[in-house]
Scaffold this motif. Structure first.
Motif, mmCIF file in Angstrom:
data_model
loop_
_atom_site.group_PDB
_atom_site.id
_atom_site.type_symbol
_atom_site.label_atom_id
_atom_site.label_comp_id
_atom_site.label_asym_id
_atom_site.label_seq_id
_atom_site.Cartn_x
_atom_site.Cartn_y
_atom_site.Cartn_z
ATOM 1 N N ILE A 231 15.713 -3.927 -9.464
ATOM 2 C CA ILE A 231 14.276 -3.706 -9.661
ATOM 3 C C ILE A 231 14.046 -3.660 -11.169
ATOM 4 C CG2 ILE A 231 12.420 -2.013 -9.409
ATOM 5 C CD1 ILE A 231 13.654 -1.236 -6.723
ATOM 6 N N THR A 232 13.103 -4.467 -11.660
ATOM 7 C CA THR A 232 12.881 -4.478 -13.109
ATOM 8 C C THR A 232 11.638 -3.699 -13.510
ATOM 9 O OG1 THR A 232 11.795 -6.599 -12.796
ATOM 10 C CG2 THR A 232 14.059 -6.659 -13.573
ATOM 11 N N LYS A 233 10.722 -3.490 -12.546
ATOM 12 C CA LYS A 233 9.500 -2.762 -12.917
ATOM 13 C C LYS A 233 8.787 -2.230 -11.684
ATOM 14 C CE LYS A 233 5.427 -3.320 -15.775
ATOM 15 N NZ LYS A 233 4.507 -4.252 -16.365
ATOM 16 N N SER B 245 0.842 -1.187 0.000
ATOM 17 C CA SER B 245 0.000 0.000 0.000
ATOM 18 C C SER B 245 0.884 1.247 0.000
ATOM 19 C CB SER B 245 -0.897 0.007 1.234
ATOM 20 O OG SER B 245 -0.107 -0.261 2.372
ATOM 21 N N HIS B 246 0.652 2.099 -0.955
ATOM 22 C CA HIS B 246 1.361 3.377 -1.043
ATOM 23 C C HIS B 246 0.561 4.226 -2.018
ATOM 24 C CE1 HIS B 246 4.656 6.148 -0.685
ATOM 25 N NE2 HIS B 246 4.807 6.211 -1.987
ATOM 26 N N PRO B 247 0.299 5.492 -1.661
ATOM 27 C CA PRO B 247 -0.658 6.255 -2.461
ATOM 28 C C PRO B 247 -0.210 6.650 -3.867
ATOM 29 C CG PRO B 247 0.155 7.552 -0.601
ATOM 30 C CD PRO B 247 0.683 6.168 -0.423
ATOM 31 N N LYS B 248 1.105 6.750 -4.135
ATOM 32 C CA LYS B 248 1.435 7.204 -5.494
ATOM 33 C C LYS B 248 2.644 6.455 -6.078
ATOM 34 C CE LYS B 248 3.927 11.273 -3.785
ATOM 35 N NZ LYS B 248 3.794 11.201 -2.337
ATOM 36 N N ALA B 249 2.833 6.658 -7.384
ATOM 37 C CA ALA B 249 3.929 5.969 -8.073
ATOM 38 C C ALA B 249 5.272 6.382 -7.465
ATOM 39 C CB ALA B 249 3.893 6.319 -9.548
ATOM 40 N N LEU B 250 6.223 5.468 -7.483
ATOM 41 C CA LEU B 250 7.542 5.786 -6.920
ATOM 42 C C LEU B 250 8.372 6.552 -7.950
ATOM 43 C CD1 LEU B 250 6.453 3.595 -5.048
ATOM 44 C CD2 LEU B 250 8.741 2.713 -4.833
ATOM 45 N N SER B 251 9.138 7.513 -7.472
ATOM 46 C CA SER B 251 9.989 8.278 -8.393
ATOM 47 C C SER B 251 11.239 7.448 -8.678
ATOM 48 C CB SER B 251 10.377 9.606 -7.763
ATOM 49 O OG SER B 251 11.218 9.362 -6.644
ATOM 50 N N ASN B 252 11.973 7.862 -9.733
ATOM 51 C CA ASN B 252 13.226 7.176 -10.046
ATOM 52 C C ASN B 252 14.193 7.255 -8.888
ATOM 53 O OD1 ASN B 252 12.763 6.064 -12.442
ATOM 54 N ND2 ASN B 252 13.418 7.864 -13.625
ATOM 55 N N ASP B 253 14.185 8.406 -8.263
ATOM 56 C CA ASP B 253 15.091 8.604 -7.147
ATOM 57 C C ASP B 253 14.768 7.622 -6.012
ATOM 58 O OD1 ASP B 253 17.087 10.023 -5.767
ATOM 59 O OD2 ASP B 253 15.497 10.993 -4.574
ATOM 60 N N GLU B 254 13.468 7.467 -5.718
ATOM 61 C CA GLU B 254 13.075 6.529 -4.652
ATOM 62 C C GLU B 254 13.465 5.093 -5.022
ATOM 63 O OE1 GLU B 254 9.160 8.708 -2.668
ATOM 64 O OE2 GLU B 254 8.946 7.695 -4.600
ATOM 65 N N LEU B 255 13.227 4.741 -6.280
ATOM 66 C CA LEU B 255 13.559 3.380 -6.710
ATOM 67 C C LEU B 255 15.057 3.114 -6.582
ATOM 68 C CD1 LEU B 255 11.174 3.063 -9.782
ATOM 69 C CD2 LEU B 255 11.046 1.762 -7.671
ATOM 70 N N CYS B 256 15.869 4.133 -6.950
ATOM 71 C CA CYS B 256 17.325 3.972 -6.827
ATOM 72 C C CYS B 256 17.720 3.775 -5.372
ATOM 73 C CB CYS B 256 18.045 5.222 -7.332
ATOM 74 S SG CYS B 256 18.163 5.227 -9.075
ATOM 75 N N LYS B 257 17.111 4.588 -4.517
ATOM 76 C CA LYS B 257 17.453 4.481 -3.092
ATOM 77 C C LYS B 257 17.090 3.093 -2.555
ATOM 78 C CE LYS B 257 17.305 9.235 -1.512
ATOM 79 N NZ LYS B 257 16.306 10.292 -1.417
ATOM 80 N N ILE B 258 15.931 2.592 -2.962
ATOM 81 C CA ILE B 258 15.479 1.277 -2.488
ATOM 82 C C ILE B 258 16.430 0.190 -2.969
ATOM 83 C CG2 ILE B 258 13.613 -0.420 -2.756
ATOM 84 C CD1 ILE B 258 11.737 2.142 -2.900
ATOM 85 N N GLU B 259 16.777 0.270 -4.259
ATOM 86 C CA GLU B 259 17.684 -0.721 -4.835
ATOM 87 C C GLU B 259 19.042 -0.662 -4.124
ATOM 88 O OE1 GLU B 259 17.462 -1.926 -9.427
ATOM 89 O OE2 GLU B 259 18.645 -0.141 -9.007
ATOM 90 N N ASN B 260 19.507 0.558 -3.881
ATOM 91 C CA ASN B 260 20.797 0.712 -3.196
ATOM 92 C C ASN B 260 20.762 0.143 -1.787
ATOM 93 O OD1 ASN B 260 22.133 1.854 -5.226
ATOM 94 N ND2 ASN B 260 21.799 3.979 -4.578
#
Ligand code: SER
Length: 848
Positions: free
Chosen positions: A670-672, A587-602
Motif C-alpha cells: 500500500i503506498t497511500k 465507503s468507510h467513515p474514517k481514516a484507516l489506522s496504521n495498524d489496519e493498513l498493516c493488517k490489510i497489507e498482510n
C-alpha cells in the motif's frame, strides 16, 4: 390501494400488453448532459434517437427512480410547500420504440386508468398540444370533447433536457372535487391543486440539438410517465402526496423524534424531511457521496436542507440517519440493495449531520442578525459567508428567506464565488463530454457486438470489419488516427476500472487504447501505413497486459481484505487498474489506522503467498449474488455474468482479465491512504514488478543512507545525530549568553552598549543586572532584516523606555517600555553603527 399495489398493477398491465418489464436504471445516468435520471425515458435515450438499434420486443415498461434537484427539471425549492413536488420520486412508464404510437398509447392509458385503477370517468380530463389534431381526434373515442383541452408548448411539449429527445404530449388530469378547493387558480390549466395531472403521454418525435435545431426521430415513439406518488394519493383519497402511505410513515417518525404532532397547515418541515430522506438514502445506496461539488454537492444540499428543517422543529442533534430504517422497511422489498448498505448509509448521514450541526447555530445567528437589517434583498456577501464559512448552501439561505418573501442578492453572491474560484460550480455541466454520436447503430445492425477473445491469449489473426475516423464516422481506408473494429479481438476494452489494452496491428498500426461503445469493442489506432476494411491482420497485445492483470487480481484481494478487516459495509466506490498501480475507493467513515493498513497489507500478501488458482464461471446473476459474489451497484449486468474467484479468499462479478494464480502477483504494497470525499476513502497500491522496483529503490536509498552514516543502523544513527545537534545548539546558546560584555563605568554605574549577533539578549541583560549594583546596558541584535533593541537600567538616573525609543527612531522603528527594562524594534540595518554611537552618547549625557 397501497402504493406497492399501484406499482405492481401498472407493470402487470403493460406486461399483459406485451411489454418487457425493465428494472429501474441508476439515478446517476450514463449521460453527461444530465445531472440525475429525471424521467423514466432517460435510460432509453439512445434508442429513441436511433443511436443504437431498438430492442426486441421494442416495447418496455418500468418503474424508474428519479431525482429532480438540479438541471432542467429542478423541484428542490418547492419541496415541502406544495402537495406534489419531490426531489425523489418513482415514475411508472411505458415505452414504444417505433412500434405503437398515439392511438395505442392513448387507448392503453385510458384502459388502465378507467378499468384497472377504476377512476370515475366524470373526474377525468385530458390535454393535447394545440397543434396536435391527431391526438385531439383520438381522445374523442374515449372522452367527451368538452373534457379535452388544447394548450401550447408550456403545458404540452416535453423535453428531457436542453438537448435530446422531445415531442408534443397529452396529459391526463384528475378532478379532486370543487368542494375541496377554493383557489382562483383551480380551473383546468390553472396553477391550483384541484385538477391534478397524473399521467403524461409524450409523443416523441424530435431530437433537439445544442443549437436548438429539431431533427425528426427515425421512428416516432412513445414515452409515458405517471407519478407513483400522485396516483397512490388519489387511490387513497388524499389531496396531498404527503398524506399517502409513501410519506406519512416518515412524518410520524419525525413527529416522534421532535415530540410535536404534525399538522398539514404548519407541517412543511416534516414534509421536507420525509421527501429528502428518500433522495439521500437512495443516492448514498447507489454510490453518490457527500462532496464539495457536482452530484455529491447536490446530495449535501438536500441533506442540509432537511437538517435545517429538523432544527426548526427543535431537533438539534443528528436524526436523519434514524429515518433510514424506515426507508429500508418501506422500499427495501422492491429496491433490495438498500438493505445491504443500511448501516454504512446511516453512518455517512450521521457524520454529515454532525458536520453541519457544528456550524448551524453560529450560521443562524449571522443570518438572523443580517435579516434584521434586510429589506427584501438579503446581502450577497453574508449569503456567501454563510456558504463559505458555515456550510449553508445558497438555496438553503433562499429557503430561509422564503417566509418573508425576501431574496438573496444572487448577482453579488455569484461574483464572490467567481472571485474565489468557487468550487461549488456544477462540475457535471463542465464535463466537456458532448457524447459521441458515431455510426454505432449501423455497425451494430451489420455485425452485432464483436467478440472479445483475450481472456486466455494476447494475440490473434483477425479481420478488420470496420474503420472509423476520429469522429466515429465509417471510412473504407484509414491513414493516420482513428478507430478499428475487428471480427474478434484480443484487446480488452476499458471497463470496470481496468485500463483498455494497447499493442499493435503487426506492420500496420500502433494500438493506443481500446474502448467500448454501446457494446462494440473498438481499438484506437495510429497507422504506420494505410489500412483497409476486409483485411486480415495479426494482432499483438502489449506486454503491459500481464501487469494489468496482476494489479486487477490484487484489487480483488484488497477488496476482500477490506471487508475482512474493516467490515462488510465496505462498498466499492470506484477503482482504477493500470500496469504500474492500482487505486481502490470505498465507503468507510474514517481514516484507516496504521495498524489496519498493516493488517490489510498482510492479508493480501499472505493470500498471494498461499497461492490460489483463479476460477471463472458464467452464472445466472441471481445465482451469482446468492453464492456470495460481490456485485457493484449500477453496473449493468446481463442475465448471465462472469464470476471470478480466488480460492475461498475472493469472489466477485467481473469482466476483467486476471492472473491464473494469485501467486503471480508477487508482492503487494500500500503506498497511500487518503480521503476522497466525506465517507469515502482511497487506497493506492502496487504489486508485481512495480512492487519489486519500489522495494529495490527503498533498499538503494537505505544503502546510501548507511554509507553516509558509516554503516551504522540508520535509525539509531539518526537518533544519535539529533541528540548531538540538540546538545550543540544548547552549547551555542550558552556560549553567546556568556559572551563577555565590556562594561565601562560612568559615575559608579556599569555601562555597556553592544551589537550581538547571537544569544538571548534579554537573558544577558538580566544576568548583568543581577551581577551588578547599578547598570545601564543596551544590546542590539540584527536578525532577518530586523533589529531588536533591549535595554535594562538599575539604580541609575536613566529610563530604559526613553533610551530604546530614541535609538529605535534612528533605526526607523519604534518601541518603549518600563523604566527598568524596555524593548523596541528597528529595520534600518545600515544605521546600526550610528544607532550604537547615539546610544552611548545618550547614556553618557544622562549619567554625567
Ligand atoms: N418523459 C415524460 C415526463 O417525464 C413522460 O415520461 O413527464
Amino acid at each position: 390501494m397501497k402504493n406497492l399495489d399501484v406499482r405492481q398493477a401498472y407493470l402487470d398491465f403493460f406486461k399483459s400488453k406485451g411489454h418487457e418489464v425493465i428494472p429501474s436504471a441508476p439515478l446517476v445516468p450514463n449521460d453527461p448532459t444530465l445531472l440525475f435520471t429525471n424521467a423514466g425515458m432517460v435510460p432509453f435515450k439512445s434508442i429513441f434517437t436511433g443511436e443504437v438499434p431498438r430492442p426486441n420486443p421494442p416495447i418496455r415498461t418500468s418503474c424508474q427512480t428519479c431525482i429532480r434537484a438540479g438541471g432542467k427539471h429542478n423541484d428542490l425549492d418547492n419541496v415541502g410547500y406544495t402537495a406534489r413536488h419531490h426531489t425523489f420520486f418513482e415514475m411508472l412508464g411505458n415505452f414504444s420504440f417505433g412500434e405503437y404510437f398515439k392511438k395505442d398509447a392513448i387507448a392503453y392509458a385510458w384502459e388502465f386508468v378507467t378499468e384497472v385503477l377504476k377512476l370515475p370517468k366524470d373526474r377525468l380530463y385530458v390535454t393535447t398540444h394545440e397543434s396536435d389534431d391527431e391526438a385531439y381526434e383520438l381522445w374523442q373515442k374515449h372522452i367527451a370533447k368538452d373534457r379535452i383541452y388544447r394548450f401550447g408548448d408550456k403545458d404540452n411539449f416535453w423535453a428531457m433536457g436542453d438537448t435530446g429527445p422531445c415531442g408534443p404530449c397529452s396529459e391526463i388530469f384528475y378532478d379532486q372535487g370543487a368542494q375541496n378547493f377554493t383557489s382562483d387558480e383551480d380551473y383546468m390549466g390553472g396553477d391550483g391543486d384541484r385538477f391534478l395531472e397524473i399521467w403524461n403521454l409524450v409523443f416523441m418525435q424530435f431530437e433537439r440539438s445544442a443549437d436548438g435545431t429539431m431533427t425528426p426521430l427515425p421512428k416516432p415513439s412513445i414515452d409515458t410517465g405517471m407519478g407513483l406518488e400522485r396516483v397512490s394519493a388519489i387511490m387513497q383519497g388524499k389531496f396531498s402526496n404527503y398524506d399517502s402511505d409513501l410519506f406519512m410513515p416518515y412524518i410520524n417518525e419525525v413527529a416522534k423524534i421532535c415530540g410535536k404532532p404534525y399538522e398539514y397547515a404548519t407541517g412543511a418541515s416534516y414534509r421536507v424531511i420525509s421527501d429528502h430522506i428518500r433522495s439521500v438514502t437512495f443516492l448514498l445506496a447507489q454510490g453518490t457521496n457527500f462532496d464539495k461539488e457536482g452530484r455529491g454537492y447536490v446530495l449535501r444540499r438536500i441533506l442540509r436542507r432537511a437538517v435545517r428543517h429538523g432544527y426548526l422543529l427543535g431537533i438539534k442533534e443528528p436524526f436523519m440517519y434514524k429515518l433510514v430504517d424506515k426507508v429500508c422497511e418501506l422500499m427495501g422489498g422492491h429496491y433490495t440493495y438498500l438493505n445491504d448498505k443500511k448501516d454504512v448509509i446511516k453512518e455517512q448521514i450521521r457524520l454529515e449531520e454532525e458536520r453541519f450541526l457544528a456550524t448551524i447555530a453560529s450560521g443562524l445567528e449571522l443570518f438572523n442578525a443580517e435579516l434584521a437589517k434586510t429589506d427584501e434583498i438579503f446581502s450577497g456577501d453574508v449569503a456567501f459567508k454563510l456558504y463559505d464559512t458555515y456550510g449553508f448552501p445558497l438555496d438553503l439561505t433562499a429557503d430561509m428567506l422564503r417566509d418573508k418573501g425576501f431574496r438573496v442578492d444572487e448577482g453579488r453572491f455569484e461574483t464572490l464565488m467567481i472571485e474565489q474560484k468557487a468550487r461549488a460550480k456544477a462540475a457535471w455541466r463542465g464535463s466537456g463530454d458532448k457524447g459521441t454520436k458515431g455510426d454505432f447503430k449501423a455497425l451494430l445492425e451489420r455485425f452485432g457486438e464483436n467478440e472479445f477473445i483475450g481472456y486466455d491469449r494476447a494475440e490473434s489473426n483477425s479481420k478488420i470489419l470496420a474503420l472509423l475516423d476520429e469522429n466515429f464516422k465509417e471510412i473504407d481506408e484509414l491513414n493516420g488516427a482513428g478507430w478499428v473494429m475487428f471480427d474478434k479481438t484480443p484487446f480488452y476494452a476499458q471497463s470496470g476500472g481496468q485500463k483498455g489494452d494497447s499493442g499493435e496491428i503487426v506492420n500496420f498500426a500502433d494500438v493506443l487504447d481500446t474502448q467500448k461503445f454501446h457494446g462494440l469493442n473498438l481499438s484506437q489506432i495510429n497507422t504506420k501505413k494505410p489500412i483497409k476494411i476486409g483485411e486480415n491482420v495479426s494482432l499483438n497485445v502489449s506486454d503491459e497486459r500481464s501487469e494489468i492483470a496482476r494489479h486487477h487480481s490484487a484489487t480483488h484481494l484488497l477488496h476482500a481484505a477490506l471487508r475482512k478487516i474493516l467490515g462488510s459495509h465496505i462498498a466499492q466506490a470506484g477503482s482504477s487498474v493500470e500496469a504500474t498501480k492500482l487505486r481502490f475507493d470505498f465507503s468507510h467513515p474514517k481514516a484507516l489506522s496504521n495498524d489496519e493498513l498493516c493488517k490489510i497489507e498482510n492479508f493480501v500478501n499472505e493470500a498471494i503467498a498461499n497461492g490460489a488458482a483463479a476460477k471463472t464461471e458464467i452464472m445466472n446473476i441471481e445465482d451469482a449474488k446468492n453464492s456470495g459474489a460481490i456485485a457493484l451497484f449500477g453496473e449493468k449486468y446481463d442475465e448471465n455474468v462472469r464470476v471470478v474467484s480466488f480460492g475461498d479468499v475472493s469472489k466477485e462479478l467481473c469482466g476483467g482479465t486476471h492472473v491464473k494464480n494469485v501467486s503471480e502477483i508477487g508482492a503487494f504494497f500500500i503506498t497511500k491512504e487518503s480521503g476522497v470525499s466525506a465517507g469515502v476513502r482511497r487506497i493506492e497500491a502496487i504489486c508485481s514488478k512495480s512492487a519489486l522496483k519500489y522495494a529495490l529503490n527503498l533498499r538503494d536509498e537505505l544503502n546510501l543512507l548507511r554509507d553516509e552514516l558509516k554503516n551504522a543502523q540508520p535509525l539509531e544513527a539518526v537518533k544519535k545525530l539529533k541528540g548531538e545537534i540538540k546538545a550543540l545548539k544548547d552549547e551555542l546558546k550558552n556560549a553567546s549568553n556568556n559572551k563577555a560584555i565590556n562594561l565601562s563605568e560612568i559615575n559608579g554605574v556599569k555601562v555597556a552598549v553592544e551589537i550581538l549577533q547571537n544569544g538571548d539578549i534579554k537573558g544577558i541583560i538580566d544576568e548583568i543586572k543581577n551581577a551588578n549594583e547599578s547598570v545601564c546596558v543596551m544590546l542590539l541584535q540584527p536578525k532577518d532584516e530586523k533589529i531588536t533593541i533591549a535595554a535594562g537600567v538599575k539604580n541609575a538616573n536613566a529610563k530604559a523606555g526613553e533610551w530604546v525609543k530614541s535609538v529605535a527612531q534612528i533605526l526607523g522603528g519604534n518601541g518603549g517600555g518600563r523604566d527598568d527594562f524596555a524593548t523596541a524594534g528597528g529595520k534600518d540595518l545600515g544605521k546600526l553603527g550610528e544607532a550604537k554611537d547615539f546610544a552611548v552618547k545618550f547614556i553618557k549625557e544622562k549619567l554625567s
